[in-house]
Design an enzyme around this catalytic site. Structure first.
Site, mmCIF file in Angstrom:
data_model
loop_
_atom_site.group_PDB
_atom_site.id
_atom_site.type_symbol
_atom_site.label_atom_id
_atom_site.label_comp_id
_atom_site.label_asym_id
_atom_site.label_seq_id
_atom_site.Cartn_x
_atom_site.Cartn_y
_atom_site.Cartn_z
ATOM 1 N N TYR A 31 -8.773 -16.241 12.462
ATOM 2 C CA TYR A 31 -9.004 -14.860 12.892
ATOM 3 C C TYR A 31 -8.192 -14.569 14.157
ATOM 4 C CZ TYR A 31 -11.689 -10.638 14.132
ATOM 5 O OH TYR A 31 -12.077 -9.359 14.446
ATOM 6 N N ILE B 96 0.831 -1.209 0.000
ATOM 7 C CA ILE B 96 0.000 0.000 0.000
ATOM 8 C C ILE B 96 0.859 1.250 0.000
ATOM 9 C CG2 ILE B 96 -2.012 -1.070 1.076
ATOM 10 C CD1 ILE B 96 -1.308 -0.050 3.723
#
Ligand code: UDP
Length: 317
Positions: A150, A66
């Site tokens: 998770y 990013i």
């Protein structure tokens, strides 16, 4: 006093929590850049922000590199599937966004000399053997069970965040988010509050998994986001619980939902998911002491507000 960040990157800003957070940041005068790949996020959550000055949306998967041009004061990493149904359907993406996504966010924050804020979770405590959960409890997680995708991703994310803090010496914040509910939850996201409200509003059977004796502590989204903002600007580096300590069994929640919606739904019992935690409640001592933060919205009031939101959606469908 920590400086107040001004230009803020929010990964996952089109999601349930992320979108409420963006609204609040813009409302206090910050500029906001959202990065979201819209896997569980929805443009409908943020389209009302598109015309706000200082708001930018970039469709991007933050598990890949990013970059955001210009100054950045803080990177808030909220991207991740967060409902058990979603992360069980997207196990690899969940692991990647918690690990690679966190690494990329930290890299961006470091390059910009920005503060990094990690959205972690009460799931790092797993099926807790300490109750209520304090931040110094290390947890009881099954790393190879289905929920491990998770739980372990977020535990890795916390470890990575602290390593960047210790090794590179820059500012980090870690919030452990307990069950949160409110408008903009997806009606089909599979979480207990959305499931029960939608089922009740349709007068469909309410599905309790197991015998309903397991407990959760439910925080209304406005309270939760208030806690995020307080933590972002505070001087706490280690993890901080933000949740509502009001603890309810799932059976109690089902009864309250039926009452609030005036529903004629019957209750049905289904199999308990693997490794479903038996109890969960935040110890908020740190947040209260260091942030002066306390939730203010009781479960009944929050459910009424959320039912209004779902009522609009359910009657349209
Ligand atoms: N649950 C339930 N019925 C549903 C959905 C969830 O009984 O239709 C239970 C689930 O087994 C868990 C609790 O509600 O014990 C909270 O589930 P949720 O998926 O909202 O989040 P979790 O806290 O498990 O991450």
């Amino acid at each position: 006093m920590a400086p107040t960040p001004r230009r803020i990157v929010v990964t996952g800003g089109a999601g349930f929590l992320g979108s409420h957070l963006c609204e609040r940041l813009l409302g206090r005068g910050d500029e906001v850049v959202v990065l979201d790949n819209l896997v569980t996020g929805d443009l409908g959550n943020i389209e009302h922000l598109f015309d706000e000055p200082g708001f930018t949306f970039v469709e991007h998967d933050v598990s890949t590199y990013i970059w955001v041009p210009g100054d950045v004061d803080a990177v808030l990493h909220f991207a991740s599937p967060a409902s058990p149904k979603d992360y069980l359907e997207m196990p690899i993406q969940t692991l990647k966004v918690g690990s690679l996504g966190t690494h990329n966010g930290l890299g961006l924050a470091r390059a910009k000399s920005a503060r990094f804020f990690l959205a972690s979770t009460s799931e790092v405590y797993g099926d807790p053997q300490v109750h209520p959960q304090t931040e110094d409890y290390w947890g009881h997680v099954n790393p190879v069970g289905p929920r491990g995708v998770y739980d372990e991703a977020k535990r890795f994310a916390e470890a990575m965040t602290m390593a960047y803090h210790r090794h590179h010496g820059f500012d980090v914040r870690i919030v452990r988010i307990f069950n949160t509910y409110g408008p903009r939850m997806r009606p089909e996201d599979g979480r207990v509050v959305s499931n029960f409200l939608v089922q009740a509003l349709r007068n469909d059977p309410i599905t309790i998994y197991g015998d309903g004796s397991q407990s959760r502590s439910f925080c209304y989204v406005d309270d939760e986001v208030e806690g995020f903002l307080a933590l972002l600007d505070a001087d706490i580096t280690g993890p901080c619980n933000i949740g509502n300590p009001g603890e309810f069994t799932i059976s109690e929640l089902a009864d309250l939902v039926v009452e609030v919606t005036n529903s004629s739904s019957e209750i049905v019992y289904e199999a308990l998911p693997v490794d479903d935690p038996t109890q969960r409640r935040p110890d908020n001592t740190l947040a209260e002491r260091a942030l002066g933060w306390k939730p203010t919205i009781e479960l009944r009031e929050g459910l009424e507000k959320t039912a209004e939101y779902f009522d609009g959606l359910v009657s349209r469908s």
